[in-house]
Design a protein around this motif. Sequence first.
Motif, PDB file in Angstrom:
ATOM      1  N   ASP A  17       0.806  -1.224   0.000  1.00  0.00           N
ATOM      2  CA  ASP A  17       0.000   0.000   0.000  1.00  0.00           C
ATOM      3  C   ASP A  17       0.835   1.269   0.000  1.00  0.00           C
ATOM      4  N   SER A  18       2.139   1.116  -0.151  1.00  0.00           N
ATOM      5  CA  SER A  18       2.988   2.308  -0.086  1.00  0.00           C
ATOM      6  C   SER A  18       2.666   3.259  -1.232  1.00  0.00           C
ATOM      7  N   ASN A  21      -0.858   4.855  -0.838  1.00  0.00           N
ATOM      8  CA  ASN A  21      -0.891   5.857   0.238  1.00  0.00           C
ATOM      9  C   ASN A  21      -0.357   7.191  -0.252  1.00  0.00           C
ATOM     10  N   THR A  22       0.745   7.128  -0.983  1.00  0.00           N
ATOM     11  CA  THR A  22       1.339   8.348  -1.520  1.00  0.00           C
ATOM     12  C   THR A  22       0.406   9.009  -2.530  1.00  0.00           C
ATOM     13  N   LEU A  25      -2.654  10.602  -0.909  1.00  0.00           N
ATOM     14  CA  LEU A  25      -2.295  11.862  -0.257  1.00  0.00           C
ATOM     15  C   LEU A  25      -2.164  12.983  -1.275  1.00  0.00           C
ATOM     16  N   GLU A  26      -1.538  12.645  -2.397  1.00  0.00           N
ATOM     17  CA  GLU A  26      -1.370  13.653  -3.455  1.00  0.00           C
ATOM     18  C   GLU A  26      -2.742  14.090  -3.996  1.00  0.00           C
ATOM     19  N   ARG A  29      -4.706  16.213  -1.401  1.00  0.00           N
ATOM     20  CA  ARG A  29      -4.111  17.556  -1.281  1.00  0.00           C
ATOM     21  C   ARG A  29      -4.552  18.469  -2.405  1.00  0.00           C
ATOM     22  N   TYR A  36     -11.111   5.354   0.230  1.00  0.00           N
ATOM     23  CA  TYR A  36     -10.044   4.350   0.195  1.00  0.00           C
ATOM     24  C   TYR A  36     -10.546   3.052   0.817  1.00  0.00           C
ATOM     25  N   PRO A 119       5.254  10.598 -12.931  1.00  0.00           N
ATOM     26  CA  PRO A 119       5.232  11.577 -11.839  1.00  0.00           C
ATOM     27  C   PRO A 119       3.813  11.719 -11.265  1.00  0.00           C
ATOM     28  N   LEU A 120       3.757  12.041  -9.992  1.00  0.00           N
ATOM     29  CA  LEU A 120       2.464  12.219  -9.329  1.00  0.00           C
ATOM     30  C   LEU A 120       1.630  13.278 -10.050  1.00  0.00           C
ATOM     31  N   GLY A 229     -11.736   7.029   4.654  1.00  0.00           N
ATOM     32  CA  GLY A 229     -11.022   5.760   4.844  1.00  0.00           C
ATOM     33  C   GLY A 229     -11.697   4.773   5.770  1.00  0.00           C
ATOM     34  N   ALA A 232     -11.800   1.075   4.837  1.00  0.00           N
ATOM     35  CA  ALA A 232     -10.543   0.321   4.779  1.00  0.00           C
ATOM     36  C   ALA A 232     -10.300  -0.525   6.020  1.00  0.00           C
TER      37      ALA A 232
ATOM     38  N   ALA B 288       8.442   0.074   2.651  1.00  0.00           N
ATOM     39  CA  ALA B 288       7.194   0.838   2.673  1.00  0.00           C
ATOM     40  C   ALA B 288       7.476   2.342   2.738  1.00  0.00           C
ATOM     41  N   TYR B 491       5.945   9.244   1.485  1.00  0.00           N
ATOM     42  CA  TYR B 491       5.411  10.335   0.668  1.00  0.00           C
ATOM     43  C   TYR B 491       6.510  11.354   0.372  1.00  0.00           C
ATOM     44  N   CYS B 498      10.288  13.217  -7.313  1.00  0.00           N
ATOM     45  CA  CYS B 498       9.571  14.013  -8.317  1.00  0.00           C
ATOM     46  C   CYS B 498      10.226  15.384  -8.514  1.00  0.00           C
ATOM     47  N   VAL B 596      -4.746   1.313   8.327  1.00  0.00           N
ATOM     48  CA  VAL B 596      -4.347   2.007   7.094  1.00  0.00           C
ATOM     49  C   VAL B 596      -3.536   3.246   7.419  1.00  0.00           C
TER      50      VAL B 596
END
Lengths: 381, 596
Positions: A17-18, A21-22, A25-26, A29, A36, A119-120, A229, A232, B288, B491, B498, B596
């Motif tokens: 889930d790494s 998760n990122t 968040l992006e 924001r 989720y 890229p995000l 969430g 989840a 992670a 993150y 990036c 989570v």
Amino acid sequence: MPATRILTAVPICDGHDSAINTINLEFIRHGVEVVYLGYNRSARDIVRAALQEDAVAIGISTYNGGHVEFFEEVLDRLNQLRLTPMIKIFGGGGGTITAEEAKIMYARGVDRIFFAGTPLAEMLGYLRAQYRDVVQQPYERLFIGTDQYLARELTLGERGAPGSPEQIPAATKPDCKTKVIGLTGPGGAGKTTLIDELVYRFLRSRPQNQRVAILAHDPSMIGSGALLGDRATMIYSQDDRVFMRSLATRGQTGGLSPSTHRCLDILRKSELFDVILVETVGTGQEAIPFGSGALGGVDKAVLVVPPDYGSQLQLQKIAMIDSADAIVVNKSDLPGCKTAVAEIEYRIRANQKGQALLRTQANRHRDTGVDQLFESFLGRE
Amino acid sequence: MTSLGQIIAAIENYRHSGLGQVQKARTDRDLGERMLQTWREAKDKIGFTVTPTGLRLPRLALPDLDEPGEIARFLWDEGLPGEFPFLTSAYAEQYLDPGSAEPTENEKQQSGVKIGSEEPTRLFAGLGLAEDTNARFHYLSRNQRSKRLSTAFDGPTLYGVGAGADGVFGKIGEGGVAIDTIEDMERLYAGFALDQPDVSVSMTISGPAPILLAMYVAAAKHRFGSDVAAKLRGTIQADVLKEVQAQNELIFPIEPSLRFLADMVDYCSQQMPKWYPISISGYHIAEAGATPVQQAAYTLSNGFAYVDYFRNRGMDANVFGPRLSFFLDCGLDIEYIALLRICRKIWAIGMRDVYGADKRAQTLKLHTQTSGRSLIAADWPNNLTRTALELMLAYMNATNSCHSNSADEPFTTPSEEYARYAAHAQAILLEESGLFKHMMNTLQGSPGMKVVGNAVEEAILEEFREIEQQGGVLGAVERRYQRSQIQAAGYLLERQICNGVRPVVGLNRYNDPDGNWPEVHMIRTAKEKKQLQRDRLQDFEKRHAGEKLQSLDRLSTVVEQGGNVFEELIYTVEHCSLGQITERFCEVVGKFRPMV
């Protein structure tokens, strides 16, 4: 401009889930509402959730293989429910998805695969360009009584649109059997776990044709995104007899969203549910989210607190203690539980309103305190 | 104060008293003389080795010290290899080539040099069905002196779900091997003499670990007789806490998971003296997204939490302590010049000064894997270089065993070709190059290593303090502390890539827009094989239908009455599949609620 709502998840038997998760968040924001669903989720769970949440798109982050089959199963299930191509599917798997596999997945109806190194900002740009302006119209009458019809009504209700009154069934009968229970309390009290455990008992003890709805709230961030969430962390609520909807507070304080009452009304009037559980966001001392009495829209209000709410002085300030029908001290295994129970007991005795006081440990399998709570409010009548 | 608080105090005290010891060695004549004596004796004991170019070297490099204070400082802060606080290494000699060593007087009496008889290279493999992974094991170990087989399992196995379960068909045999029954387990290690000292097996699985190890023991008994358990060598991961914090593959709630683990550790400590029943892992925490310091701090504190848990059950730290092993990630950040050795030091101090454990329980036995996250898809042959550098850092920190990732890892379960290159990278470093095979300490103890080590140690203590404030490891877990820190770091890492703050060659630097990189050979499990696994499972369950219920009921009784669940599982697995057992456990103890 209505907020873009998408659903994200990691496939069954996959806990990576790494990345998601990122990405979540992006997205939040930048103003997206992300429902989720978490990791290790089956295609069935994902499709059910997307339908109930009326998400415009599903994002799947996969890592440990089997992605071609998995995306296909999600698409098949969406197809069966006639939800394609309305609900789009996008996803990624770092380098594990090859260009050839992506071609196969596109041919089957996947909207977009993001490859390793994307890229995000590029993902966010795609989301904005493709999913932000999707128009969600009311479904035809022929869908009345289905979960997807209900989900769309909730979407329209949440937007504050006047809805389509002629499509909403006749006003609630005075003896409407739907029971609405509101659960509130500070963040970290364990409300979501408690609800999931109540659902577990509901599913086991009530007849197969009875269903339960959950209206769960999560806070919006500045910039209007939100991570919804609650799904989840739920185990038992991933079930066709459960209809769950997540609402972002969208700037309203006090634990609920500006559209909670509208949504609750829609759920009630659908007459699909025997029980509706409303979960507020983590609330502060002053909050009385369900108002007092019948005005609040719930039949019973339950306040859930952890034993470590602070000193007795802090306790005196919790306004909800006077208006709740029941106070639940959850996490009763933590130190301080005995004191908490004694202090609350003292306070409610002074209230003289016959408020119930229960002790639960929702994270324990088959906790007898949760059994008791269930029996008191949701047991056979 | 939780025991972590005591550990923080013990480490602070160790540093403080080290300074005192240096002063005392300088001012107290007797102590000074003893220091000089110790030093002379240590130097006299060192054997010699002769390189192929004819250079005669000591087997251990020590600094030239002739002043008691500096000797005290060295022994306190650095220590001799295999001696407290084990910064240089867990054992006195590692990696040395027995062929070039001259036997010492001692070794002459004991008929020959025994060092370095086993390679630290341990290659992780798992693909398709049991027979496919078995073939890969035979391929990878064909030229090794010792057979060190490290097993990766597929998603359904990791989650304890049967191959026949709804919605998992596509996952069967992907990313690892599919194991449903004791019969699969027999196929998995066929042709290897599991009862021999030169074979060791490791299994990377945590949620259903006791079930899998029970299958392994039961399968070994079929082949090698009922007393084989004591001879089995290997490791099973079984790390409950890191699953909750990072890897997300837990099946049962934390409390029963810990209890099943403790049953297994207890059994192994008594009956399987050569088995490591837990591998306390930071690897997945780092993968992670955690920083190196977070990896070390969470892993070590998890380790101490296990010690507390086992001791609370009445188990003896001197009995189970030596059976604990660790597994860490080694990436390219500068922390890795010293991180692993600092972990050994903190563990040793905690075990000695807080738990009163003896030397065997003080030494942190370490498996390292190079960083998977550091490998990227763009211009991927560069991954060979990344892995080689990480290997170098891991061996400079004297890891006890090591897995090197294949360059094609970002795409697929490693192909044979790149798995071979990965193994050979280790052989080139340890056997071809002279850096590690002639002499201990060739690259240990540089000023840079010490400076980084001190900074890392202080940062780990700072993390310990935060965890302590949250009521110790379990309290912090409950508050999602570790998870939220790991996610925030992950993150940040992605944002840094990036925006270019973190250079990644081929991605945000020196990237080739029309990149024409070698084609990757993707490993996929054919549909027919997935179906075969389903058919086998169905067949097994049919054949054992008669004993199933009785076996599961027996198991439930043991769970409910507090007996040793692991011991009972060795019986249960004869008749029940992994999925059946998991399902029964969930009925009795509940399911893990995802965090989570």
